[in-house]
Design an enzyme around this catalytic site. Structure first.
Site, PDB file in Angstrom:
ATOM      1  N   LYS A 117      -4.642  -6.708   3.480  1.00 32.76           N
ATOM      2  CA  LYS A 117      -4.651  -5.607   2.499  1.00 32.76           C
ATOM      3  C   LYS A 117      -6.078  -5.295   2.057  1.00 32.76           C
ATOM      4  O   LYS A 117      -6.456  -4.137   1.871  1.00 32.76           O
ATOM      5  CB  LYS A 117      -3.764  -5.950   1.294  1.00 32.76           C
ATOM      6  CG  LYS A 117      -3.795  -4.891   0.188  1.00 32.76           C
ATOM      7  CD  LYS A 117      -3.261  -3.570   0.699  1.00 32.76           C
ATOM      8  CE  LYS A 117      -3.167  -2.409  -0.240  1.00 32.76           C
ATOM      9  NZ  LYS A 117      -3.854  -2.270  -1.427  1.00 32.76           N
ATOM     10  N   GLU A 165     -10.031   2.166   3.818  1.00 35.81           N
ATOM     11  CA  GLU A 165      -9.714   3.275   2.887  1.00 35.81           C
ATOM     12  C   GLU A 165     -11.008   3.790   2.221  1.00 35.81           C
ATOM     13  O   GLU A 165     -11.258   4.995   2.171  1.00 35.81           O
ATOM     14  CB  GLU A 165      -8.726   2.739   1.845  1.00 35.81           C
ATOM     15  CG  GLU A 165      -8.396   3.665   0.689  1.00 35.81           C
ATOM     16  CD  GLU A 165      -7.507   2.953  -0.362  1.00 35.81           C
ATOM     17  OE1 GLU A 165      -6.442   2.450   0.014  1.00 35.81           O
ATOM     18  OE2 GLU A 165      -7.908   2.901  -1.542  1.00 35.81           O
ATOM     19  N   SER A 222       0.817  -1.215   0.000  1.00 41.85           N
ATOM     20  CA  SER A 222       0.000   0.000   0.000  1.00 41.85           C
ATOM     21  C   SER A 222       0.843   1.254   0.000  1.00 41.85           C
ATOM     22  O   SER A 222       1.901   1.316   0.626  1.00 41.85           O
ATOM     23  CB  SER A 222      -0.920   0.038   1.222  1.00 41.85           C
ATOM     24  OG  SER A 222      -1.645   1.257   1.196  1.00 41.85           O
ATOM     25  N   HIS A 282      -7.632  -3.315   4.746  1.00 35.82           N
ATOM     26  CA  HIS A 282      -7.032  -1.976   4.658  1.00 35.82           C
ATOM     27  C   HIS A 282      -7.801  -1.153   3.624  1.00 35.82           C
ATOM     28  O   HIS A 282      -8.187  -0.008   3.859  1.00 35.82           O
ATOM     29  CB  HIS A 282      -5.547  -2.091   4.266  1.00 35.82           C
ATOM     30  CG  HIS A 282      -4.942  -0.804   3.776  1.00 35.82           C
ATOM     31  ND1 HIS A 282      -5.190  -0.293   2.516  1.00 35.82           N
ATOM     32  CD2 HIS A 282      -4.117   0.085   4.379  1.00 35.82           C
ATOM     33  CE1 HIS A 282      -4.545   0.846   2.353  1.00 35.82           C
ATOM     34  NE2 HIS A 282      -3.886   1.102   3.477  1.00 35.82           N
ATOM     35  N   ASN A 283      -8.051  -1.767   2.473  1.00 36.23           N
ATOM     36  CA  ASN A 283      -8.751  -1.043   1.411  1.00 36.23           C
ATOM     37  C   ASN A 283     -10.205  -0.752   1.780  1.00 36.23           C
ATOM     38  O   ASN A 283     -10.739   0.290   1.421  1.00 36.23           O
ATOM     39  CB  ASN A 283      -8.686  -1.833   0.095  1.00 36.23           C
ATOM     40  CG  ASN A 283      -7.328  -1.694  -0.576  1.00 36.23           C
ATOM     41  OD1 ASN A 283      -6.334  -1.427   0.084  1.00 36.23           O
ATOM     42  ND2 ASN A 283      -7.279  -1.882  -1.879  1.00 36.23           N
TER      43      ASN A 283
END
Ligand code: 6PG
Length: 479
Positions: free
Chosen positions: A183, A190, A129, A186-187
């Site tokens: 990940k 986001e 990232s 995480h997105n």
């Protein structure tokens, strides 16, 4: 022939920048790209004079990398990953490692991991990232998969990752798809955080009438606060300052309002649904992207249903501070939902996530890096079994102190007619999560009424059913 320490396939933006980062940290590379023009352009320009060898066939590429090979794939997620693996596999030898640094679906990573391990190869699925700048200067790295391979890669990964006060933003996350799972979440966060900021922009611009200089000033000021200091607030402040040289309008106002998505946000929501985790802020963010993409429909509907937005007639500076508080509370909810999902996935898939470590590696390099991650790290350090961030001492009082402001912002938005799905969903998350008596007793009664699904009672143990509508023998005969 001189061999290189690591190989990298895929010279799109992320691949090129990561290659330069790896080389800058003292490691030599062989690179390969499907179209040779990209390799030529890269080696002739950005990689010129550097320890980076361009190669023009998979076979030459593989022989240019020293054994046991470490081969990093920076290709588009999905079929391209399988295509490259099938080209590579016959040329690799037992003990070699393939690392997938794209945004692959964790289930696909698990499948590839099992297939390759079976063939004697090591596989690492690694979330990367930070966009192009992060890739070049120090991303947050989220590797999972083969532990031995991770240990062999660690000297490189810890050097190329972003550095924060307590170490490099990389850690081994767990088996198979663990890295890509982290990940993905995480997105999801986001998406949530970006949607919250977008709603605040909408309120400030359309309910309060702020211009771009004022928006820049507000976001810049918020970025200096403990609560909101973060990469996404910083880039937002910057965006408001950028003027289009042709039209002299702020660039942001010239950009189409149909947002795209590549899938990681949707996968996060799908995984949450599967694991039974309540994820309203992130879900709202994904849904809003879909709605935004239906541009023509919105334009047609606006002609029929739109009424003008009533400007806010209260105390503007006071409301701005309340909006800041609402954003902070909602942001905590977005992170709380992501962390809850990680916790559930850790149990379901035996990832054995260390949530405090995950918060730590998100403190630098990545898109959701934010000051509040320090408190999240501490909260899970002090209590690794914390059921939810909302009850952590670091956040509990902070939200209680701001909840009135948060409610006022959501209600002002509803009154003036500005949609705030993520701010509202976050408030629902807070209210729902602390509600010890939900109305789902009625849902249970309805289920039992029409389907004899049974229910449990609050006053005694057991499973119960009520004859809500005794079947009348006479009516059966006549029908
Ligand atoms: C990152 C980002 C990145 C992601 C983009 C676009 O951590 O650097 O998450 O990996 O691909 O943000 O994602 P969408 O196209 O789905 O918005």
């Amino acid at each position: 022939m001189i061999q290189q320490q690591i190989g990298l396939i895929g010279l799109a933006v992320m691949g090129e920048n990561l290659a330069l980062n790896i080389e800058r940290q003292g490691f030599s590379l062989a690179v390969y790209n499907r179209s040779r023009e990209k390799t030529d352009a890269f080696t002739a320009k950005r990689a010129q004079g550097k320890n980076i060898q361009g190669t023009y066939s998979i076979a030459d590429f593989v022989s240019a990398v020293e054994r046991p090979r470490k081969i990093l794939l920076m290709v588009q997620a999905g079929k391209p990953v399988d295509a490259v693996i099938s080209q590579l596999q016959p040329l690799l030898e037992v003990g070699d490692t393939i690392i997938d640094g794209g945004n692959s679906l964790y289930e696909e990573t698990a499948r590839r991991s099992r297939d390759l391990e079976h063939a004697g190869l090591k596989y690492v699925g690694m979330g990367v990232s930070g966009g192009e700048i992060g890739a070049l200067l120090g991303p947050s790295l989220m590797p999972g998969g083969n532990k031995t391979a991770y240990e062999e890669l660690a000297p490189i990964l810890t050097k190329i990752a972003a550095q924060v006060a307590d170490g490099a933003c990389v850690t081994y996350l767990g088996l198979e798809g663990a890295g890509h799972y982290v990940k993905m979440v995480h997105n999801g966060i986001e998406y949530g955080d970006m949607q919250l900021i977008a709603e605040v922009y909408d309120l400030l611009k359309h309910a309060l009438g702020f211009d771009h200089q004022q928006l820049h000033d507000i976001f810049s000021q918020w970025n200096t606060t403990e609560e909101l200091n973060s990469y996404l607030i910083e880039v937002t402040a910057d965006i408001f300052q950028r003027i289009d040289p042709e039209t002299h309008h702020p660039i942001v106002e010239l950009i189409s309002d149909a947002a795209e998505q590549k899938g990681t946000g949707r996968w996060t929501v799908m995984s949450a649904l599967e694991l039974g985790i309540y994820l309203p802020t992130i879900t709202a963010a994904v849904e809003v992207r879909s709605l935004s993409a239906a541009k023509q429909e919105r334009v047609e509907t606006a002609k029929l249903l739109k009424t003008s937005i009533e400007p806010y007639d209260g105390d503007i500076p006071v409301l701005v501070n309340k909006i800041r508080d609402a954003l902070y509370c909602s942001k905590i909810c977005a992170y709380a939902q992501g962390m809850s999902l990680l916790k559930a996935a850790s149990d379901r898939y035996s990832y054995a996530f260390n949530l405090s470590e995950i918060a730590r590696i998100w403190k630098g390099g990545c898109i959701i890096r934010a000051k509040l991650l320090e408190s999240i790290q501490t909260a899970y350090q002090q209590n690794p079994d914390l059921p939810n961030l909302l009850v952590a001492p670091e956040f509990k009082q902070a939200i209680l102190d701001r909840q009135q402001a948060w409610r006022e912002v959501v209600s002002v938005a509803a009154q003036v007619g500005i949609p705030t799905p993520a701010l509202s969903a976050s408030l629902h998350y807070f209210d729902g999560y602390r509600h010890d008596r939900s109305p789902q007793n009625l849902t249970q009664a309805q289920r039992d009424y029409f389907g004899a699904h049974t229910y449990e009672r609050t006053d005694k143990p057991g499973v119960f059913h009520t004859e809500w509508t005794p079947i009348d023998a006479a009516s059966l005969q006549t029908s």
